[in-house]
Design a protein around this motif. Structure first.
Motif, PDB file in Angstrom:
ATOM      1  N   ASN B  41      27.489  -9.650  29.779  1.00 39.36           N
ATOM      2  CA  ASN B  41      26.629 -10.297  28.011  1.00 39.36           C
ATOM      3  C   ASN B  41      27.842  -9.897  27.539  1.00 39.36           C
ATOM      4  N   THR B  42      28.732  -9.170  27.363  1.00 35.90           N
ATOM      5  CA  THR B  42      29.609  -8.194  26.975  1.00 35.90           C
ATOM      6  C   THR B  42      30.880  -9.270  26.849  1.00 35.90           C
ATOM      7  N   VAL B  43      30.970 -10.175  27.898  1.00 30.01           N
ATOM      8  CA  VAL B  43      32.970 -10.704  27.683  1.00 30.01           C
ATOM      9  C   VAL B  43      31.903 -12.116  27.069  1.00 30.01           C
ATOM     10  N   VAL B  44      30.477 -12.963  27.352  1.00 28.08           N
ATOM     11  CA  VAL B  44      30.747 -13.658  26.708  1.00 28.08           C
ATOM     12  C   VAL B  44      30.134 -13.902  24.907  1.00 28.08           C
ATOM     13  N   LEU B  45      29.772 -12.313  23.909  1.00 29.98           N
ATOM     14  CA  LEU B  45      29.742 -12.008  23.026  1.00 29.98           C
ATOM     15  C   LEU B  45      31.033 -12.111  22.639  1.00 29.98           C
ATOM     16  N   ARG B 183      20.015  -3.480  20.233  1.00 29.08           N
ATOM     17  CA  ARG B 183      19.819  -2.533  22.365  1.00 29.08           C
ATOM     18  C   ARG B 183      20.233  -3.798  23.480  1.00 29.08           C
ATOM     19  N   ARG B 184      18.968  -5.076  22.575  1.00 33.08           N
ATOM     20  CA  ARG B 184      19.324  -5.622  23.932  1.00 33.08           C
ATOM     21  C   ARG B 184      19.978  -7.370  22.889  1.00 33.08           C
ATOM     22  N   PRO B 185      20.377  -8.016  24.178  1.00 24.73           N
ATOM     23  CA  PRO B 185      20.847  -7.800  24.776  1.00 24.73           C
ATOM     24  C   PRO B 185      21.743  -7.242  25.338  1.00 24.73           C
ATOM     25  N   THR B 186      21.971  -6.593  26.519  1.00 25.12           N
ATOM     26  CA  THR B 186      22.632  -4.757  26.721  1.00 25.12           C
ATOM     27  C   THR B 186      23.685  -4.997  26.880  1.00 25.12           C
ATOM     28  N   THR B 187      24.284  -4.558  26.158  1.00 28.33           N
ATOM     29  CA  THR B 187      26.010  -4.274  26.409  1.00 28.33           C
ATOM     30  C   THR B 187      27.109  -3.788  26.797  1.00 28.33           C
ATOM     31  N   ILE B 188      27.846  -3.554  27.263  1.00 32.32           N
ATOM     32  CA  ILE B 188      28.018  -2.754  28.184  1.00 32.32           C
ATOM     33  C   ILE B 188      28.363  -0.988  27.405  1.00 32.32           C
ATOM     34  N   GLY B 189      28.502  -1.361  26.815  1.00 34.87           N
ATOM     35  CA  GLY B 189      28.681   0.165  26.290  1.00 34.87           C
ATOM     36  C   GLY B 189      27.354   0.916  25.769  1.00 34.87           C
ATOM     37  N   VAL B 190      26.305  -0.030  25.635  1.00 34.16           N
ATOM     38  CA  VAL B 190      25.173   0.393  25.633  1.00 34.16           C
ATOM     39  C   VAL B 190      24.440   1.413  26.382  1.00 34.16           C
ATOM     40  N   TYR B 191      24.820  -0.016  27.550  1.00 31.72           N
ATOM     41  CA  TYR B 191      24.319   0.124  29.061  1.00 31.72           C
ATOM     42  C   TYR B 191      24.983   1.435  29.901  1.00 31.72           C
ATOM     43  N   ILE B 192      26.484   1.641  29.504  1.00 35.31           N
ATOM     44  CA  ILE B 192      26.699   3.144  29.396  1.00 35.31           C
ATOM     45  C   ILE B 192      26.207   4.371  28.678  1.00 35.31           C
ATOM     46  N   PHE B 193      25.659   4.272  27.635  1.00 28.62           N
ATOM     47  CA  PHE B 193      25.268   4.453  26.502  1.00 28.62           C
ATOM     48  C   PHE B 193      23.391   5.232  27.210  1.00 28.62           C
ATOM     49  N   GLU B 194      23.134   4.027  27.969  1.00 29.70           N
ATOM     50  CA  GLU B 194      21.827   4.548  27.919  1.00 29.70           C
ATOM     51  C   GLU B 194      21.885   5.329  29.056  1.00 29.70           C
ATOM     52  N   ASN B 195      22.413   4.621  30.423  1.00 33.28           N
ATOM     53  CA  ASN B 195      22.138   5.413  31.441  1.00 33.28           C
ATOM     54  C   ASN B 195      22.591   7.084  31.963  1.00 33.28           C
ATOM     55  N   PHE B 196      23.592   6.957  30.585  1.00 38.41           N
ATOM     56  CA  PHE B 196      24.458   8.618  30.381  1.00 38.41           C
ATOM     57  C   PHE B 196      22.840   8.892  30.128  1.00 38.41           C
ATOM     58  N   LEU B 197      22.506   8.966  29.208  1.00 42.41           N
ATOM     59  CA  LEU B 197      21.524   9.765  28.633  1.00 42.41           C
ATOM     60  C   LEU B 197      20.634   9.791  29.318  1.00 42.41           C
ATOM     61  N   ALA B 198      20.189   9.254  30.848  1.00 42.05           N
ATOM     62  CA  ALA B 198      19.228   9.086  31.266  1.00 42.05           C
ATOM     63  C   ALA B 198      19.310   9.841  32.503  1.00 42.05           C
ATOM     64  N   TRP B 199      20.635   9.393  33.160  1.00 45.89           N
ATOM     65  CA  TRP B 199      20.450   9.623  34.901  1.00 45.89           C
ATOM     66  C   TRP B 199      22.272  10.617  34.383  1.00 45.89           C
ATOM     67  N   GLY B 200      23.272  11.151  33.142  1.00 47.00           N
ATOM     68  CA  GLY B 200      23.676  11.403  33.435  1.00 47.00           C
ATOM     69  C   GLY B 200      24.560  10.994  34.159  1.00 47.00           C
ATOM     70  N   ALA B 201      26.574  11.051  34.058  1.00 43.29           N
ATOM     71  CA  ALA B 201      27.231  10.592  34.311  1.00 43.29           C
ATOM     72  C   ALA B 201      27.654   9.458  35.489  1.00 43.29           C
ATOM     73  N   ALA B 202      26.511   9.996  36.920  1.00 37.78           N
ATOM     74  CA  ALA B 202      26.717   9.419  38.052  1.00 37.78           C
ATOM     75  C   ALA B 202      26.702   7.691  38.448  1.00 37.78           C
TER      76      ALA B 202
END
Lengths: 224, 232
Positions: B41-45, B183-202
């Protein structure tokens, strides 16, 4: 013929006042660094706005025309390198001005230049002068065109310029070049023009230039 | 190697090590399918954004060499120094009003607004380096305004490529404005941010390292294009 009269321009912290300058043949505009030579010619070309005065070319008042519509070709002081091969550059500007570039090449003897890719500083200047001529100018203004050229390149450019039959303002701070090339000399100092005086030193300059060139030829084998 | 050069090497490698080593040692380099989707998504946009940014930046850079464009140039570069969440907030009325929330169009608008100053600055510097005489000669030859652009592009080819690369990466890395507008379609920055908030860095360290590796490769490419690495 170029006539500049009652001219006033203020730019770059200097005030230029020229009561009258008439250029029929080749006129050298001499002067020290910072005397206002470049500011003056930029205003004549229309790059800078003059506050007062007229610029007349062959009897036509061009003062209010933009640079691109004045029948004046201008070669600025800075080294201009356009992104073209030599033949391509001439072809591009010839098409732009609806002319043929071959007459310029023949008149200036630039055949050898067309196929080259890496041009020397002097060759680059000759190419730009040839390009400027494609506009079919009634006046040519050259702002220190031999600046930063080595001696053989300088001679090559000067010899070519002598062949041109277009009223020319040749800005320089080198009297030898002025004597070699020009019919008249004017001097600018603190924004004021003194002169003109007729060039009576041409033979001396030719001899000095050719002798110096001979030194080059004899000592390092440079042919111009 | 001289002592000073050794110092420079140590600082550069230390800088990079601080950024990567603790994360790599602590977390697995795993990638998820969602990461790949967000990447695509991010590459295309970003590419669409760059296709808009580059010609705009060229025209503005060319126009900014003379007044009144020269006077107005700071209006283009001002957004660089504003937090991009603020850019998002400022764009919100437009995006919300046009019904573009959570659409690719909103993301492209945000990306274009934040990458334009980068592309503009790179091109403007290159055009300035051509010298005033270059443009004065062209003007004297009857080449002014729009007609200068194709010639100038040829003279600053490598700067155009660099401008495109930098604009693309600026668009690619945009988070602040995108977070507010789409926040949708999900871009790479948003993906990292949301996943970090939900699950941490792993779950996102692997992707982050991959992005950094890509950026490093591009950094070396730009060095090569500009000739800095060869001492030009």
């Amino acid at each position: 013929m170029l006539e500049v009269s009652d001219f006033l321009v203020r730019a770059y912290g200097i005030e230029i006042r020229v009561d009258e300058l008439v250029v029929r043949g080749k006129t050298a505009l001499l002067g020290r660094n910072g005397s206002g030579k470049t500011t003056f010619v930029k205003a004549v070309v229309g790059i800078l706005r003059n506050e007062r005065g007229r610029v007349i070319v062959d009897g036509v008042d061009v003062t209010d025309l933009p640079t691109e519509r004045r029948p004046i070709a201008y070669l600025p002081q800075e080294r201009v390198v356009l992104p073209f091969r030599p033949a391509e550059q001439l072809r591009y500007f010839a098409r732009l001005h609806g002319t043929d570039f071959r007459w310029v090449v023949e008149n200036l003897g630039l055949d050898g230049l067309l196929a080259k890719s890496g041009l020397s500083g002097g060759e680059r200047q000759l190419l730009n002068i040839a390009t400027a001529l494609l506009k079919g100018p009634k006046v040519l203004i050259l702002d220190e065109p031999t600046q930063a050229l080595d001696f053989p390149n300088k001679v090559m450019v000067l010899r070519t310029l002598r062949r041109l039959d277009v009223p020319t303002v040749f800005v320089t701070h080198d009297p030898l070049e002025a004597y070699y090339l020009c019919d008249e000399l004017v001097v600018m100092e603190s924004g004021r023009i003194k002169g003109p005086v007729r060039n009576e030193m041409r033979e001396w300059a030719e001899e000095a230039l050719e002798n110096t060139l001979k030194l080059y030829t004899d000592m390092i084998g440079v042919e111009v | 190697m001289e002592r000073f050069q050794l110092y420079v090497v140590v600082v550069i490698l230390g800088y990079f090590a601080i950024l990567t080593v603790p994360a790599v040692l602590r977390y697995p380099l795993a990638f998820t399918e969602e990461f790949s989707e967000a990447l695509v998504n991010t590459v295309v946009l970003s590419t669409i954004s760059t296709l808009i940014t580059l010609p705009l930046a060229l025209v503005l850079a060319q126009g900014s060499l003379r007044s009144p464009g020269r006077t107005l140039a700071p209006l283009v570069t001002a957004t660089v120094s504003v937090p991009h969440t603020a850019i998002g907030v400022l764009l919100a009325p437009l995006v919300f009003g046009a019904g573009l929330v959570d659409t690719p169009a909103a993301i492209v608008i945000a990306m274009t607004i934040v990458s334009l100053p980068i592309g503009f600055t790179a091109l403007r510097s290159a055009l300035v380096s051509l010298g005033t005489g270059y443009f004065e000669f062209l003007a004297g030859m009857g080449v002014t305004g729009w007609r200068v652009i194709p010639i100038a592009i040829r003279s600053i080819r490598s700067a155009v490529v660099i401008s495109a690369i930098l604009s693309w990466f600026r668009a690619f890395s945009e988070l602040g404005a995108v977070l507010i507008l789409a926040r949708r379609p999900t871009t790479i920055g948003v993906y990292i941010f949301e996943n970090f908030l939900a699950w941490g860095a792993a779950p996102v360290v692997g992707g982050s390292v991959a992005l950094l590796a890509l950026a490093v490769a591009v950094g070396f490419l730009i060095e090569r294009l500009t000739g800095v690495a060869r001492g030009k």
